[in-house]
Design a protein around this motif. Structure first.
Motif, PDB file in Angstrom:
ATOM      1  N   ARG A   1       0.864  -1.180   0.000  1.00 15.59           N
ATOM      2  CA  ARG A   1       0.000   0.000   0.000  1.00 15.59           C
ATOM      3  C   ARG A   1       0.903   1.233   0.000  1.00 15.59           C
ATOM      4  O   ARG A   1       1.301   1.745   1.042  1.00 15.59           O
ATOM      5  CB  ARG A   1      -0.905  -0.002   1.232  1.00 15.59           C
ATOM      6  CG  ARG A   1      -2.081   0.954   1.122  1.00 15.59           C
ATOM      7  CD  ARG A   1      -2.947   0.915   2.368  1.00 15.59           C
ATOM      8  NE  ARG A   1      -4.131   1.730   2.206  1.00 15.59           N
ATOM      9  CZ  ARG A   1      -4.156   3.055   2.262  1.00 15.59           C
ATOM     10  NH1 ARG A   1      -3.040   3.718   2.514  1.00 15.59           N
ATOM     11  NH2 ARG A   1      -5.280   3.724   2.091  1.00 15.59           N
ATOM     12  N   TRP A   2       1.238   1.689  -1.200  1.00 14.57           N
ATOM     13  CA  TRP A   2       2.265   2.713  -1.362  1.00 14.57           C
ATOM     14  C   TRP A   2       1.744   4.116  -1.086  1.00 14.57           C
ATOM     15  O   TRP A   2       0.626   4.471  -1.470  1.00 14.57           O
ATOM     16  CB  TRP A   2       2.855   2.658  -2.765  1.00 14.57           C
ATOM     17  CG  TRP A   2       3.595   1.390  -3.061  1.00 14.57           C
ATOM     18  CD1 TRP A   2       3.168   0.350  -3.831  1.00 14.57           C
ATOM     19  CD2 TRP A   2       4.884   1.023  -2.569  1.00 14.57           C
ATOM     20  NE1 TRP A   2       4.108  -0.644  -3.853  1.00 14.57           N
ATOM     21  CE2 TRP A   2       5.176  -0.263  -3.088  1.00 14.57           C
ATOM     22  CE3 TRP A   2       5.826   1.636  -1.747  1.00 14.57           C
ATOM     23  CZ2 TRP A   2       6.359  -0.929  -2.800  1.00 14.57           C
ATOM     24  CZ3 TRP A   2       7.004   0.971  -1.460  1.00 14.57           C
ATOM     25  CH2 TRP A   2       7.276  -0.293  -1.993  1.00 14.57           C
ATOM     26  N   CYS A   3       2.593   4.911  -0.431  1.00 15.73           N
ATOM     27  CA  CYS A   3       2.332   6.329  -0.206  1.00 15.73           C
ATOM     28  C   CYS A   3       3.547   7.103  -0.708  1.00 15.73           C
ATOM     29  O   CYS A   3       4.682   6.826  -0.295  1.00 15.73           O
ATOM     30  CB  CYS A   3       2.118   6.631   1.276  1.00 15.73           C
ATOM     31  SG  CYS A   3       0.663   5.839   1.993  1.00 15.73           S
TER      32      CYS A   3
ATOM     33  N   THR B   1       5.899  10.299  -0.918  1.00 11.24           N
ATOM     34  CA  THR B   1       6.243  11.405  -0.018  1.00 11.24           C
ATOM     35  C   THR B   1       7.409  12.192  -0.588  1.00 11.24           C
ATOM     36  O   THR B   1       8.261  11.650  -1.310  1.00 11.24           O
ATOM     37  CB  THR B   1       6.622  10.883   1.383  1.00 11.24           C
ATOM     38  OG1 THR B   1       6.934  11.985   2.230  1.00 11.24           O
ATOM     39  CG2 THR B   1       7.805   9.937   1.330  1.00 11.24           C
TER      40      THR B   1
ATOM     41  N   ASP C   1       2.688   2.143   3.910  1.00  5.82           N
ATOM     42  CA  ASP C   1       2.291   2.583   5.240  1.00  5.82           C
ATOM     43  C   ASP C   1       1.849   1.424   6.134  1.00  5.82           C
ATOM     44  O   ASP C   1       1.551   1.637   7.310  1.00  5.82           O
ATOM     45  CB  ASP C   1       1.202   3.657   5.161  1.00  5.82           C
ATOM     46  CG  ASP C   1      -0.114   3.126   4.608  1.00  5.82           C
ATOM     47  OD1 ASP C   1      -0.181   1.938   4.243  1.00  5.82           O
ATOM     48  OD2 ASP C   1      -1.076   3.913   4.535  1.00  5.82           O
TER      49      ASP C   1
ATOM     50  N   ARG D   1      -9.749  10.847   4.977  1.00  4.11           N
ATOM     51  CA  ARG D   1      -8.545  11.528   4.490  1.00  4.11           C
ATOM     52  C   ARG D   1      -8.865  12.778   3.663  1.00  4.11           C
ATOM     53  O   ARG D   1      -7.991  13.643   3.456  1.00  4.11           O
ATOM     54  CB  ARG D   1      -7.705  10.572   3.647  1.00  4.11           C
ATOM     55  CG  ARG D   1      -8.310  10.199   2.297  1.00  4.11           C
ATOM     56  CD  ARG D   1      -7.348   9.362   1.459  1.00  4.11           C
ATOM     57  NE  ARG D   1      -7.834   9.134   0.115  1.00  4.11           N
ATOM     58  CZ  ARG D   1      -8.626   8.149  -0.247  1.00  4.11           C
ATOM     59  NH1 ARG D   1      -9.031   7.278   0.670  1.00  4.11           N
ATOM     60  NH2 ARG D   1      -9.022   8.023  -1.496  1.00  4.11           N
TER      61      ARG D   1
ATOM     62  N   GLU E   1      -5.170  11.763   6.557  1.00  7.33           N
ATOM     63  CA  GLU E   1      -4.479  10.794   5.694  1.00  7.33           C
ATOM     64  C   GLU E   1      -3.180  10.326   6.341  1.00  7.33           C
ATOM     65  O   GLU E   1      -2.881   9.126   6.384  1.00  7.33           O
ATOM     66  CB  GLU E   1      -4.192  11.413   4.324  1.00  7.33           C
ATOM     67  CG  GLU E   1      -3.528  10.453   3.360  1.00  7.33           C
ATOM     68  CD  GLU E   1      -3.376  11.027   1.965  1.00  7.33           C
ATOM     69  OE1 GLU E   1      -3.036  10.254   1.040  1.00  7.33           O
ATOM     70  OE2 GLU E   1      -3.602  12.236   1.789  1.00  7.33           O
ATOM     71  N   SER E   2      -2.404  11.258   6.864  1.00  7.44           N
ATOM     72  CA  SER E   2      -1.155  10.895   7.528  1.00  7.44           C
ATOM     73  C   SER E   2      -1.415  10.139   8.823  1.00  7.44           C
ATOM     74  O   SER E   2      -0.709   9.181   9.155  1.00  7.44           O
ATOM     75  CB  SER E   2      -0.330  12.162   7.810  1.00  7.44           C
ATOM     76  OG  SER E   2       0.843  11.855   8.509  1.00  7.44           O
TER      77      SER E   2
ATOM     78  N   SER F   1      -2.386   6.529   8.056  1.00  8.12           N
ATOM     79  CA  SER F   1      -1.191   5.783   7.650  1.00  8.12           C
ATOM     80  C   SER F   1      -0.374   5.352   8.861  1.00  8.12           C
ATOM     81  O   SER F   1       0.135   4.230   8.918  1.00  8.12           O
ATOM     82  CB  SER F   1      -0.325   6.634   6.708  1.00  8.12           C
ATOM     83  OG  SER F   1      -0.973   6.837   5.474  1.00  8.12           O
TER      84      SER F   1
END
Length: 547
Positions: free
Chosen positions: A70-72, A74, A99, A230, A238-239, A242
């Motif tokens: 589950r890519w985030c 940054t 995350d 989010r 959202e953060s 995560s």
């Protein structure tokens, strides 16, 4: 969804029976046949109503971790990070991380390779015991080896290991000495172990659904379900969501932008009946009220205990429950979950607010109902909130706490000179416990359920009169009512240099509004039409209270 399909089917059946009734009524002349048909039709309608009102269950979906991480993306990491595939230092604006398990990558090619070669944090497993899930490199700051107790992860390269479940660390040469079984660390009472989760595959859409949750051998186990949105506010949620996925089982975290709250609250039905479920709502007072409404509507056998992680501006309920005035996206999730674990159960009164509009053209208008958790007001403070809400919906609005307070200050100052709610006492009648109250000259009437109002003001206990005021408690079945004379009066209360005009306490309240006036419930404002507003006690919600 299953619920929507069933409702459509029932609606079609109801329409068919209505047409069938009209058809036979035209053609039947004998009284006996009409009576028989009427009985059959009445029974059919009763069956339809029962099916429509029965308790519906929602499917709780599970992410297929076998399809990848589950890519985030940054632009900046909190510490120097290295790619888990090419082992290069990730440069600014090039990084991505999962995350759930914490795997990092610095290019699209490395992301694809990580999805194929590095397993993500499992939601479920068939193993009888839960094992460590080791991730190489990018250890937390000040990490120490669980085996030799020396600092680890200090070299500027991808080395040493940490478990994404218990968050323990170990050197490259020490990791083999660690026990294979993972105890989930210091937050094990909050986590749903993957070996206790059973999934099933839906036949229609071929998606993974939760089937059952078994009880682990963990003392005082009380899992935490996190709900947030989010896309609301300044996107701080959202953060925060995560960060929760990194600490808990990722399936315990639900985003309202992707799934309805009813789906997240299905955890309360999946868990064993003797287990207390705790729900953390990451958001403002409006989001908390939404979750309370859904819990009440679902009619759960055992209601969850609700805690608040305040995001936003007001957060009056969070202040009263002891969870603070607000958090940023950099909240310490471990510390917060420890606060939730130490909080005590409590009951919060919830009030039914029924709106009965005036008749139009000699015809009665349909009434409506809302629920109140914090406070209700009619007048100048609702006007300021309404102006702010309209500004917030503009396309060029920038969500920021400082900007929000500046906008509130601007509209409050503006009304000091305009007095749009002047002589409000002539436009309404107030009844407390069925007794009419003589109102002074005022610009607002405020009804409190909790002690905090207007982003932290404690009006009921302010000033000289506060010492003699009746005790206030959000679970005593009583409301506190006071008046405001102007927008400047609100500013004085904010500064603590004045006190409200207290009208007293009551267990029921009625407002007869003779003209249009701004109104708000728990910070949600609108322009209220003339009519009668009836406030009565509805039920109590289960919450967590910090001392």
């Amino acid at each position: 969804t299953t619920t929507t399909t069933l409702m459509d089917l029932l609606a079609s059946l109801s329409s068919f029976l209505t047409k069938l009734a009209a058809f036979f009524t035209l053609r039947m002349s004998e009284t006996t046949e009409q009576i028989t048909f009427g009985i059959v039709l009445a029974l059919a309608v009763i069956v339809i109503v029962k099916l429509t009102n029965r308790r519906h269950h929602y499917n709780l979906h599970a992410r297929d971790v076998m399809k990848g991480h589950r890519w985030c993306v940054t632009r900046m990491f909190s510490r120097p990070c290295f790619c888990n595939i090419c082992q290069k230092l990730i440069m600014v604006s090039d990084g991505a991380f999962c995350d759930s398990c914490g795997v990092c990558a610095n290019s699209p090619e490395c992301i694809v390779a990580a999805d194929k070669t590095l397993p993500c944090k499992l939601i479920t497993t068939k193993s009888l015991t839960h094992k460590h899930h080791w991730i190489q490199g990018n250890l937390p700051l000040n990490a120490s080896c669980e085996v030799c107790e020396r600092d680890c992860g200090t070299e500027p390269k991808l080395n040493d290991w940490w478990c994404c479940w218990c968050h323990r660390s170990a050197h490259d040469i020490c990791v083999s000495s660690m026990e294979e079984v993972c105890d989930l660390g210091e937050l094990k009472e909050c986590i749903v172990p993957p070996n206790c989760v059973r999934l099933k595959l839906s036949r229609m859409r071929k998606r993974l659904l939760f089937k059952e949750v078994l009880q682990p051998e963990i003392q005082n186990w009380s899992p935490v379900i996190v709900i947030g949105n989010r896309k609301s506010g300044s996107n701080e949620a959202e953060s925060v969501l995560s960060s929760f996925r990194n600490v808990l089982n990722p399936a315990q975290v639900s985003d309202l932008a992707d799934h309805p709250p009813e789906e997240a609250l299905e955890w309360c039905r999946l868990l064993p009946s003797n287990v207390e479920c705790r729900v953390v709502v990451a958001g403002g007072d409006g989001t908390v009220g939404w979750i309370f409404n859904v819990i009440h509507k679902m009619n759960l056998v055992r209601s969850p205990l609700v805690a608040v992680l305040p995001l936003g501006t007001g957060n009056d309920l969070s202040r009263v429950l002891g969870f603070g005035e607000g958090h940023t996206k950099y909240v310490d999730i471990v510390e917060y979950l420890q606060e939730v674990a130490s909080a005590e159960p409590a009951k919060l009164d919830r009030w039914s607010v029924r709106f009965i509009p005036k008749w139009k053209l000699g015809l009665p208008m349909s009434s409506s109902e809302r629920f109140m958790n914090n406070y209700l007001s009619v007048g100048v403070d609702a006007l300021v909130t309404l102006n702010f809400d309209q500004t917030r919906k503009l396309p060029f609005y920038i969500c920021n706490r400082l900007i929000n307070k500046l906008i509130y200050f601007t509209f409050g100052t503006k009304d000091i000179f305009e007095h749009e709610c002047k002589d409000l006492d002539k436009k309404l009648e107030l009844y407390m416990d069925n007794q009419k109250v003589q109102l002074p000259n005022l610009e607002a009437v405020v009804v409190l359920n909790i002690a905090s109002w207007g982003a932290g003001v404690r009006p009921w206990t302010m000033g000289v009169g506060g010492a003699d005021a009746p005790k206030q408690d959000f679970s005593d079945g009583l409301l506190e009512v006071f008046c405001l004379v102007s927008s400047f009066h609100i500013a004085q209360l904010q500064l603590g240099i004045s006190e409200p005009i207290r009208l007293g306490q009551c267990s029921s309240l009625k407002l007869c509004l003779k003209g249009m006036a701004p109104m708000q419930i728990d910070g949600e404002p609108w322009e209220q039409y003339p009519g009668t507003i009836v406030v009565s006690h509805s039920h109590q919600a289960s919450v967590l209270l910090r001392d």
